[in-house]
Design a protein around this motif. Structure first.
Motif, PDB file in Angstrom:
ATOM      1  N   LEU A 244     -16.717  60.444 -27.765  1.00  0.00           N
ATOM      2  CA  LEU A 244     -17.051  59.619 -26.596  1.00  0.00           C
ATOM      3  C   LEU A 244     -17.461  58.217 -27.019  1.00  0.00           C
ATOM      4  N   THR A 245     -18.159  58.095 -28.144  1.00  0.00           N
ATOM      5  CA  THR A 245     -18.527  56.771 -28.648  1.00  0.00           C
ATOM      6  C   THR A 245     -17.276  55.943 -28.889  1.00  0.00           C
ATOM      7  N   SER A 246     -16.280  56.539 -29.492  1.00  0.00           N
ATOM      8  CA  SER A 246     -15.031  55.846 -29.776  1.00  0.00           C
ATOM      9  C   SER A 246     -14.297  55.437 -28.493  1.00  0.00           C
ATOM     10  N   GLU A 247     -14.266  56.325 -27.507  1.00  0.00           N
ATOM     11  CA  GLU A 247     -13.613  56.002 -26.236  1.00  0.00           C
ATOM     12  C   GLU A 247     -14.304  54.829 -25.552  1.00  0.00           C
ATOM     13  N   LEU A 248     -15.621  54.852 -25.554  1.00  0.00           N
ATOM     14  CA  LEU A 248     -16.380  53.779 -24.919  1.00  0.00           C
ATOM     15  C   LEU A 248     -16.192  52.455 -25.658  1.00  0.00           C
ATOM     16  N   LYS A 249     -16.199  52.509 -26.978  1.00  0.00           N
ATOM     17  CA  LYS A 249     -15.976  51.299 -27.768  1.00  0.00           C
ATOM     18  C   LYS A 249     -14.593  50.719 -27.475  1.00  0.00           C
ATOM     19  N   SER A 250     -13.619  51.586 -27.361  1.00  0.00           N
ATOM     20  CA  SER A 250     -12.264  51.150 -27.048  1.00  0.00           C
ATOM     21  C   SER A 250     -12.199  50.477 -25.673  1.00  0.00           C
ATOM     22  N   LEU A 251     -12.868  51.052 -24.679  1.00  0.00           N
ATOM     23  CA  LEU A 251     -12.902  50.440 -23.343  1.00  0.00           C
ATOM     24  C   LEU A 251     -13.580  49.073 -23.392  1.00  0.00           C
ATOM     25  N   ARG A 252     -14.678  48.995 -24.112  1.00  0.00           N
ATOM     26  CA  ARG A 252     -15.410  47.734 -24.229  1.00  0.00           C
ATOM     27  C   ARG A 252     -14.546  46.664 -24.894  1.00  0.00           C
ATOM     28  N   HIS A 253     -13.832  47.040 -25.939  1.00  0.00           N
ATOM     29  CA  HIS A 253     -12.990  46.075 -26.650  1.00  0.00           C
ATOM     30  C   HIS A 253     -11.768  45.662 -25.832  1.00  0.00           C
ATOM     31  N   LYS A 254     -11.338  46.524 -24.931  1.00  0.00           N
ATOM     32  CA  LYS A 254     -10.211  46.192 -24.050  1.00  0.00           C
ATOM     33  C   LYS A 254     -10.547  44.984 -23.170  1.00  0.00           C
ATOM     34  N   LEU A 255     -11.834  44.744 -22.979  1.00  0.00           N
ATOM     35  CA  LEU A 255     -12.284  43.645 -22.115  1.00  0.00           C
ATOM     36  C   LEU A 255     -12.221  42.278 -22.792  1.00  0.00           C
ATOM     37  N   GLN A 256     -12.003  42.247 -24.097  1.00  0.00           N
ATOM     38  CA  GLN A 256     -12.001  40.966 -24.816  1.00  0.00           C
ATOM     39  C   GLN A 256     -10.965  39.998 -24.269  1.00  0.00           C
ATOM     40  N   ILE A 257      -9.837  40.498 -23.809  1.00  0.00           N
ATOM     41  CA  ILE A 257      -8.787  39.623 -23.282  1.00  0.00           C
ATOM     42  C   ILE A 257      -9.245  38.921 -22.003  1.00  0.00           C
ATOM     43  N   ILE A 258     -10.210  39.518 -21.310  1.00  0.00           N
ATOM     44  CA  ILE A 258     -10.719  38.946 -20.063  1.00  0.00           C
ATOM     45  C   ILE A 258     -11.714  37.820 -20.329  1.00  0.00           C
ATOM     46  N   TYR A 259     -12.377  37.867 -21.468  1.00  0.00           N
ATOM     47  CA  TYR A 259     -13.429  36.895 -21.786  1.00  0.00           C
ATOM     48  C   TYR A 259     -12.872  35.477 -21.857  1.00  0.00           C
ATOM     49  N   SER A 260     -13.634  34.535 -21.329  1.00  0.00           N
ATOM     50  CA  SER A 260     -13.270  33.125 -21.424  1.00  0.00           C
ATOM     51  C   SER A 260     -14.535  32.300 -21.617  1.00  0.00           C
ATOM     52  N   GLN A 261     -14.590  31.540 -22.675  1.00  0.00           N
ATOM     53  CA  GLN A 261     -15.742  30.688 -22.948  1.00  0.00           C
ATOM     54  C   GLN A 261     -15.950  29.652 -21.849  1.00  0.00           C
ATOM     55  N   GLU A 262     -14.872  29.278 -21.181  1.00  0.00           N
ATOM     56  CA  GLU A 262     -14.951  28.278 -20.118  1.00  0.00           C
ATOM     57  C   GLU A 262     -15.864  28.733 -18.973  1.00  0.00           C
ATOM     58  N   ARG A 263     -15.968  30.035 -18.754  1.00  0.00           N
ATOM     59  CA  ARG A 263     -16.809  30.538 -17.669  1.00  0.00           C
ATOM     60  C   ARG A 263     -18.299  30.337 -17.942  1.00  0.00           C
ATOM     61  N   LEU A 264     -18.654  30.169 -19.198  1.00  0.00           N
ATOM     62  CA  LEU A 264     -20.064  29.931 -19.530  1.00  0.00           C
ATOM     63  C   LEU A 264     -20.597  28.679 -18.840  1.00  0.00           C
ATOM     64  N   TYR A 265     -19.726  27.733 -18.613  1.00  0.00           N
ATOM     65  CA  TYR A 265     -20.104  26.499 -17.953  1.00  0.00           C
ATOM     66  C   TYR A 265     -20.659  26.764 -16.545  1.00  0.00           C
ATOM     67  N   PHE A 266     -20.194  27.806 -15.899  1.00  0.00           N
ATOM     68  CA  PHE A 266     -20.588  28.112 -14.520  1.00  0.00           C
ATOM     69  C   PHE A 266     -21.735  29.125 -14.441  1.00  0.00           C
ATOM     70  N   ARG A 267     -22.195  29.598 -15.583  1.00  0.00           N
ATOM     71  CA  ARG A 267     -23.330  30.524 -15.615  1.00  0.00           C
ATOM     72  C   ARG A 267     -24.568  29.774 -15.135  1.00  0.00           C
ATOM     73  N   ASP A 268     -25.309  30.397 -14.213  1.00  0.00           N
ATOM     74  CA  ASP A 268     -26.476  29.739 -13.622  1.00  0.00           C
ATOM     75  C   ASP A 268     -27.617  30.745 -13.497  1.00  0.00           C
ATOM     76  N   ILE A 269     -28.186  31.109 -14.618  1.00  0.00           N
ATOM     77  CA  ILE A 269     -29.235  32.135 -14.667  1.00  0.00           C
ATOM     78  C   ILE A 269     -30.478  31.674 -13.907  1.00  0.00           C
ATOM     79  N   GLU A 270     -30.815  30.417 -14.037  1.00  0.00           N
ATOM     80  CA  GLU A 270     -32.031  29.901 -13.413  1.00  0.00           C
ATOM     81  C   GLU A 270     -32.018  30.053 -11.897  1.00  0.00           C
ATOM     82  N   ASN A 271     -30.854  29.927 -11.282  1.00  0.00           N
ATOM     83  CA  ASN A 271     -30.758  29.973  -9.821  1.00  0.00           C
ATOM     84  C   ASN A 271     -30.211  31.290  -9.288  1.00  0.00           C
ATOM     85  N   ASP A 272     -30.158  32.299 -10.120  1.00  0.00           N
ATOM     86  CA  ASP A 272     -29.677  33.615  -9.683  1.00  0.00           C
ATOM     87  C   ASP A 272     -30.689  34.205  -8.703  1.00  0.00           C
ATOM     88  N   VAL A 273     -30.256  34.468  -7.502  1.00  0.00           N
ATOM     89  CA  VAL A 273     -31.169  34.931  -6.455  1.00  0.00           C
ATOM     90  C   VAL A 273     -31.574  36.394  -6.615  1.00  0.00           C
TER      91      VAL A 273
END
Length: 140
Positions: free
Chosen positions: A41-70
């Motif tokens: 199960l650890t391996s399956e979960l790791k595989s699912l997590r790594h599948k998400l790498q293609i979705i990641y984009s550093q450009e989205r960090l610009y729109f992160r707004d932790i301070e104003n998260d309601v």
């Protein structure tokens, strides 16, 4: 809201849910790794997590707004867990819900990424079933 503001808000939505999804999977992965010593199960979960790498984009960090998260403050039910099973249930739910938000959000941007989020969501459903069939009698 103009188109630019909408795309910025969608980028923020994707960023938050991708983080939540990866974090939820990691909690379940580490519970299977360190508490249950479950390599499969650890391996399956790791595989699912790594599948998400293609979705990641550093450009989205610009729109992160932790301070104003309601909703950044935790509600009382989020602060209490009585067992490892409670942690697992909460994190499967968190991860599956986030995968669904990503699946829907990416329909606005890139249907291929929407399908990846859907695959991860269904993968989580399968791992969740396997987990509870294996470990429901071994409460920690």
């Amino acid at each position: 809201m103009n188109k630019s503001e909408t795309s910025e808000k969608v980028a923020r939505l994707i960023d938050a849910n991708l983080n939540r999804l990866k974090e939820g999977i990691r909690v379940i992965e580490d519970i299977n790794r360190y508490i249950y010593d479950d390599a499969s199960l650890t391996s399956e979960l790791k595989s699912l997590r790594h599948k998400l790498q293609i979705i990641y984009s550093q450009e989205r960090l610009y729109f992160r707004d932790i301070e104003n998260d309601v909703q950044k403050k935790s509600i009382e039910s989020e602060l209490k867990r009585s067992s490892v099973t409670d942690l697992v249930i909460a994190n499967f739910s968190r991860a599956q819900e986030s995968a669904r938000v990503l699946e829907e959000s990416f329909k606005l941007i890139d249907p291929v990424l929407s399908e990846i989020a859907k695959e991860v969501r269904y993968g989580l459903y399968g791992v969740e079933k396997k987990f509870f069939l294996k470990h429901s009698a071994t409460e920690v």
